[in-house]
Scaffold this motif. Structure first.
Motif, mmCIF file in Angstrom:
data_model
loop_
_atom_site.group_PDB
_atom_site.id
_atom_site.type_symbol
_atom_site.label_atom_id
_atom_site.label_comp_id
_atom_site.label_asym_id
_atom_site.label_seq_id
_atom_site.Cartn_x
_atom_site.Cartn_y
_atom_site.Cartn_z
ATOM 1 N N SER A 1 -70.336 -33.058 34.432
ATOM 2 C CA SER A 1 -70.840 -33.238 35.799
ATOM 3 C C SER A 1 -71.735 -32.073 36.205
ATOM 4 C CB SER A 1 -69.682 -33.406 36.787
ATOM 5 O OG SER A 1 -68.940 -32.218 36.918
ATOM 6 N N PHE A 2 -71.417 -30.861 35.746
ATOM 7 C CA PHE A 2 -72.296 -29.716 36.002
ATOM 8 C C PHE A 2 -73.672 -29.924 35.365
ATOM 9 C CE2 PHE A 2 -68.867 -26.195 36.593
ATOM 10 C CZ PHE A 2 -68.642 -26.657 37.881
ATOM 11 N N LEU A 3 -73.652 -30.335 34.103
ATOM 12 C CA LEU A 3 -74.909 -30.567 33.390
ATOM 13 C C LEU A 3 -75.697 -31.704 34.042
ATOM 14 C CD1 LEU A 3 -73.669 -30.246 29.692
ATOM 15 C CD2 LEU A 3 -74.800 -28.519 31.088
ATOM 16 N N ALA B 1 -73.031 -40.606 39.332
ATOM 17 C CA ALA B 1 -71.708 -41.188 39.076
ATOM 18 C C ALA B 1 -70.803 -40.184 38.365
ATOM 19 C CB ALA B 1 -71.857 -42.457 38.234
ATOM 20 N N VAL B 2 -71.347 -39.498 37.359
ATOM 21 C CA VAL B 2 -70.572 -38.484 36.628
ATOM 22 C C VAL B 2 -70.192 -37.335 37.558
ATOM 23 C CG1 VAL B 2 -70.647 -36.796 34.749
ATOM 24 C CG2 VAL B 2 -71.613 -39.069 34.414
ATOM 25 N N LEU B 3 -71.120 -36.963 38.438
ATOM 26 C CA LEU B 3 -70.896 -35.867 39.377
ATOM 27 C C LEU B 3 -69.743 -36.190 40.331
ATOM 28 C CD1 LEU B 3 -72.238 -33.138 39.854
ATOM 29 C CD2 LEU B 3 -73.751 -34.221 41.508
ATOM 30 N N PHE B 4 -69.758 -37.390 40.903
ATOM 31 C CA PHE B 4 -68.679 -37.815 41.797
ATOM 32 C C PHE B 4 -67.337 -37.838 41.054
ATOM 33 C CE2 PHE B 4 -71.788 -39.116 44.903
ATOM 34 C CZ PHE B 4 -71.095 -39.125 46.099
ATOM 35 N N LEU B 5 -67.346 -38.400 39.844
ATOM 36 C CA LEU B 5 -66.117 -38.504 39.053
ATOM 37 C C LEU B 5 -65.554 -37.120 38.737
ATOM 38 C CD1 LEU B 5 -64.206 -40.504 37.706
ATOM 39 C CD2 LEU B 5 -65.645 -40.407 35.664
ATOM 40 N N GLY B 6 -66.442 -36.200 38.377
ATOM 41 C CA GLY B 6 -66.004 -34.837 38.074
ATOM 42 C C GLY B 6 -65.407 -34.141 39.287
ATOM 43 N N LEU C 1 -64.031 -35.544 42.034
ATOM 44 C CA LEU C 1 -62.755 -36.173 42.396
ATOM 45 C C LEU C 1 -61.648 -35.778 41.421
ATOM 46 C CD1 LEU C 1 -64.048 -39.737 43.370
ATOM 47 C CD2 LEU C 1 -63.137 -37.998 44.926
ATOM 48 N N THR C 2 -61.985 -35.676 40.145
ATOM 49 C CA THR C 2 -61.002 -35.278 39.134
ATOM 50 C C THR C 2 -60.477 -33.881 39.411
ATOM 51 O OG1 THR C 2 -62.078 -36.660 37.464
ATOM 52 C CG2 THR C 2 -60.610 -34.936 36.668
ATOM 53 N N THR C 3 -61.377 -32.968 39.783
ATOM 54 C CA THR C 3 -60.976 -31.600 40.094
ATOM 55 C C THR C 3 -59.976 -31.567 41.245
ATOM 56 O OG1 THR C 3 -63.156 -30.783 39.406
ATOM 57 C CG2 THR C 3 -61.819 -29.311 40.762
ATOM 58 N N ILE C 4 -60.266 -32.333 42.292
ATOM 59 C CA ILE C 4 -59.377 -32.371 43.462
ATOM 60 C C ILE C 4 -58.006 -32.918 43.076
ATOM 61 C CG2 ILE C 4 -59.020 -33.407 45.737
ATOM 62 C CD1 ILE C 4 -62.122 -33.483 45.968
ATOM 63 N N VAL C 5 -57.978 -34.001 42.313
ATOM 64 C CA VAL C 5 -56.715 -34.617 41.913
ATOM 65 C C VAL C 5 -55.870 -33.645 41.098
ATOM 66 C CG1 VAL C 5 -55.683 -36.415 40.473
ATOM 67 C CG2 VAL C 5 -57.578 -36.977 41.996
ATOM 68 N N VAL C 6 -56.495 -32.956 40.134
ATOM 69 C CA VAL C 6 -55.760 -32.005 39.301
ATOM 70 C C VAL C 6 -55.185 -30.879 40.154
ATOM 71 C CG1 VAL C 6 -55.990 -30.259 37.477
ATOM 72 C CG2 VAL C 6 -57.048 -32.508 37.195
ATOM 73 N N ALA C 7 -55.989 -30.345 41.086
ATOM 74 C CA ALA C 7 -55.511 -29.259 41.950
ATOM 75 C C ALA C 7 -54.366 -29.726 42.844
ATOM 76 C CB ALA C 7 -56.664 -28.736 42.806
ATOM 77 N N VAL C 8 -54.479 -30.927 43.389
ATOM 78 C CA VAL C 8 -53.416 -31.467 44.252
ATOM 79 C C VAL C 8 -52.121 -31.635 43.458
ATOM 80 C CG1 VAL C 8 -52.667 -33.520 45.525
ATOM 81 C CG2 VAL C 8 -54.956 -32.595 45.902
ATOM 82 N N THR D 1 -68.328 -33.695 51.399
ATOM 83 C CA THR D 1 -66.892 -33.680 51.678
ATOM 84 C C THR D 1 -66.101 -33.342 50.414
ATOM 85 O OG1 THR D 1 -67.194 -35.365 53.399
ATOM 86 C CG2 THR D 1 -64.954 -35.037 52.565
ATOM 87 N N ILE D 2 -66.506 -33.940 49.290
ATOM 88 C CA ILE D 2 -65.842 -33.650 48.011
ATOM 89 C C ILE D 2 -65.966 -32.175 47.664
ATOM 90 C CG2 ILE D 2 -65.997 -34.019 45.505
ATOM 91 C CD1 ILE D 2 -66.644 -36.951 46.116
ATOM 92 N N LEU D 3 -67.164 -31.609 47.848
ATOM 93 C CA LEU D 3 -67.374 -30.190 47.550
ATOM 94 C C LEU D 3 -66.481 -29.311 48.417
ATOM 95 C CD1 LEU D 3 -71.260 -29.925 47.122
ATOM 96 C CD2 LEU D 3 -69.513 -29.827 45.343
ATOM 97 N N ALA D 4 -66.364 -29.659 49.705
ATOM 98 C CA ALA D 4 -65.507 -28.887 50.604
ATOM 99 C C ALA D 4 -64.045 -28.961 50.160
ATOM 100 C CB ALA D 4 -65.661 -29.397 52.035
ATOM 101 N N LEU D 5 -63.614 -30.159 49.780
ATOM 102 C CA LEU D 5 -62.227 -30.331 49.335
ATOM 103 C C LEU D 5 -61.952 -29.587 48.032
ATOM 104 C CD1 LEU D 5 -61.683 -34.126 50.166
ATOM 105 C CD2 LEU D 5 -60.763 -32.141 51.389
ATOM 106 N N ILE D 6 -62.959 -29.527 47.143
ATOM 107 C CA ILE D 6 -62.815 -28.723 45.925
ATOM 108 C C ILE D 6 -62.610 -27.264 46.304
ATOM 109 C CG2 ILE D 6 -64.043 -27.801 43.912
ATOM 110 C CD1 ILE D 6 -65.393 -30.519 43.609
#
Length: 260
Positions: free
Chosen positions: A185-187, A35-40, A42-49, A130-135
C-alpha cells in the motif's frame, strides 16, 4: 533494501506505465492502487485493535495521554478552526485547479459524469483521511501502552521517533504476510502520486505553456512528444526524490514545506 533502490524502482515503474499508457494507464493503475491503499490502512487498524484488546483500550490511552486536547481556536499551534480553514483552502485549490484532478474531470463523458466522479472523490478522500487518523490514534495508543516493544530498539521518546513508528510496527509487530500488504500500500501510494504528477506536468507543458506561446508540436506527433516528455519528467522526479532522505525534520513537515 537501500532507500535509493526503492526510490529508483518505484519511480521507473511509474514512469514506464505512464509513458506507455498515458492518462488511461494512470487512471487504471490509480484505481487498483487506491484499493490496495484502503485495504492496507484498514488492516493496520484491525491489527492494532486486536493487539489492544478492543477499541475501548485505545480510547482510554488517548484520553489519559490527552491526545485529543486541541483548542477550538488558537493563534499559536494547532487548533480545530485552524485545521478546518487549512483543509477548506487546500481542497478548493486541489479540487478546483490542481492539474492532476482537473485533467481527470475532463476525461469523463459529460458534466454529469464529472460531478459524480468528484462526489466519489470527496467521499473517498474523507474516508481515507479518517482511516489515516484512526491509524495514528491506534499506533499512538499501542506504543504508549507497550513501550517494551520499541524502546530497546529505538530509545525513549515516542514523539522524537514519529517517522519511525509506523515502519517499526509493520516490520516488528505485524504478522508476516499482512506486513507485505502494508508495504504494497505504501508503494501504491508512491506510484499513484508519481504517475499523476508526470502526466499532468506533461499536459501543462504542452497545452498551457508551449502552445499558448506559439510553440506548436508537429501535426500527428503530440502523442510521441508527450511520451518523450513523460519519460523526461519521470527521470527528473525520480532523481529529485534521491535528495529527500537528506532533508532533516519530521517527514510531514518536510512534505508541507516542499508543497508550500
Amino acid at each position: 533494501i537501500p532507500i535509493g533502490t526503492i526510490i529508483t524502482a518505484v519511480g521507473l515503474v511509474a514512469t514506464l506505465y505512464t509513458t506507455v499508457g498515458g492518462i488511461r494507464a494512470d487512471i487504471i493503475a490509480d484505481t487498483w492502487e487506491t484499493a490496495v491503499l484502503f485495504l492496507g490502512g484498514l488492516t493496520t487498524i484491525v491489527v492494532a485493535v486486536v493487539l489492544m484488546n478492543g477499541p475501548s483500550s485505545i480510547l482510554k490511552v488517548i484520553l489519559q495521554q490527552r491526545h485529543l486536547d486541541i483548542p477550538l481556536l488558537s493563534i499559536e499551534g494547532t487548533s480545530v478552526v485552524g485545521v478546518l480553514l487549512w483543509a477548506f483552502v487546500l481542497d478548493i485549490y486541489v479540487f478546483g485547479s490542481d492539474q492532476a484532478m482537473v485533467q481527470r474531470a475532463f476525461c469523463t463523458r459529460s458534466l454529469g459524469e464529472a460531478r459524480k466522479g468528484m462526489l466519489v472523490n470527496f467521499a473517498g478522500s474523507f474516508a481515507f483521511e479518517t482511516i489515516l487518523a484512526l491509524i495514528g490514534f491506534s499506533l499512538f495508543a499501542y506504543f504508549t501502552a507497550h513501550p517494551e516493544t520499541w524502546v530497546p530498539y529505538l530509545g525513549a521518546g515516542l514523539k522524537s521517533h514519529a517517522d519511525k513508528m509506523f515502519p517499526f510496527f509493520i516490520s516488528h509487530i505485524m504478522p508476516v504476510g499482512l506486513s507485505g500488504l502494508i508495504i504494497a500500500s505504501f508503494l501504491a501510494a508512491a506510484m499513484s502520486s508519481v504517475d499523476s504528477g508526470i502526466n499532468s506536468s506533461v499536459t501543462v507543458l504542452h497545452i498551457d505553456i508551449l502552445e499558448r506561446f506559439g510553440f506548436h508540436v508537429h501535426t500527428g506527433a503530440p502523442v510521441a512528444f508527450a511520451k518523450k516528455m513523460s519519460l523526461l519528467f519521470g527521470v527528473l522526479a525520480t532523481a529529485g526524490a534521491w535528495f529527500i532522505p537528506m532533508m532533516k525534520g519530521n517527514l510531514l513537515q518536510v512534505t508541507a514545506s516542499i508543497g508550500g
